[in-house]
Design a protein around this motif. Structure first.
Motif, short mmCIF file in Angstrom:
data_model
loop_
_atom_site.label_atom_id
_atom_site.label_comp_id
_atom_site.label_asym_id
_atom_site.label_seq_id
_atom_site.Cartn_x
_atom_site.Cartn_y
_atom_site.Cartn_z
N ALA A 1 0.65 -1.20 -0.09
CA ALA A 1 -0.12 0.08 -0.01
C ALA A 1 1.03 1.30 0.16
N GLN B 1 0.38 5.96 -0.56
CA GLN B 1 -0.48 6.97 -0.72
C GLN B 1 -0.43 7.59 -2.19
N ASP B 2 -1.42 7.53 -2.87
CA ASP B 2 -1.36 8.40 -4.36
C ASP B 2 -1.18 9.95 -3.93
N VAL C 1 -4.47 9.32 -1.12
CA VAL C 1 -5.27 7.86 -0.80
C VAL C 1 -4.65 6.88 -0.76
N TRP C 2 -4.72 5.98 0.33
CA TRP C 2 -4.17 4.89 0.27
C TRP C 2 -4.46 3.81 -0.78
N THR C 3 -3.69 3.36 -1.57
CA THR C 3 -3.80 2.62 -2.62
C THR C 3 -3.09 1.29 -2.71
N THR D 1 -8.47 1.07 -4.00
CA THR D 1 -8.81 1.97 -2.92
C THR D 1 -9.80 1.46 -1.95
#
Length: 158
Positions: free
Chosen positions: A26, A28-29, A33-35, A41
């Motif tokens: 994981a 953060q974009d 946003v965690w991706t 997501t």
């Protein structure tokens, strides 16, 4: 009953995979946003989460299925495969909410395909900045969408 009942083509899926890339851990974009995986997501994605290729593939197929169902549901005008694929990649990347309130959808449902195609590039920002990768993606979606316009024209005029 929906006007369209498409499934995502192999070409569409390839487009999504190419632009998303696949991350097993994981992150953060660009807007925090965690991706994970191919752009997945959600509430279960957080720091420290890791997945396998099989899990990434399963998440991708689930996310794509949701985007397909949504495009089939909200587009009230007949599409061809290329147009559908471009719209699914757009919804996959930006989400249903962004598409639902977009000028792109409004123009499309009014039958203004050319005006709708011109709207893809309006969605090339993240965090208030133009993002080169998003611009390339929007251009690829526009090209795919417009290739459908060409095939529709050929069928209509052919």
């Amino acid at each position: 009953m929906s006007v369209n009942n498409f499934t995502y083509s192999k070409d569409g899926l390839t487009l999504t995979e190419q632009f998303e890339g696949c991350e097993y851990t994981a992150y953060q974009d660009q807007v925090g946003v965690w991706t994970i995986g191919y752009g997945h997501t959600g509430s279960g994605v957080a720091a420290g989460l890791t997945i396998t290729q099989d899990q990434a593939d399963a998440l991708l197929l689930s996310d794509v299925a949701a985007a397909c169902a949504y495009v089939n549901q909200v587009v009230s005008i007949a599409l061809v495969q290329e147009e559908f694929d471009a719209l699914v990649d757009f919804v996959f990347n930006l989400g249903r909410g962004a598409f639902a309130g977009s000028t792109l959808l409004r123009e499309l449902n009014a039958g203004n395909f050319t005006a709708a195609a011109a709207q893809f590039d309006a969605w090339d920002h993240a965090g208030g900045q133009v993002v080169a990768g998003l611009l390339r993606r929007r251009q690829a979606e526009t090209d795919l969408f417009e290739s459908g316009l060409t095939s529709q024209s050929n069928v209509t005029n052919g």
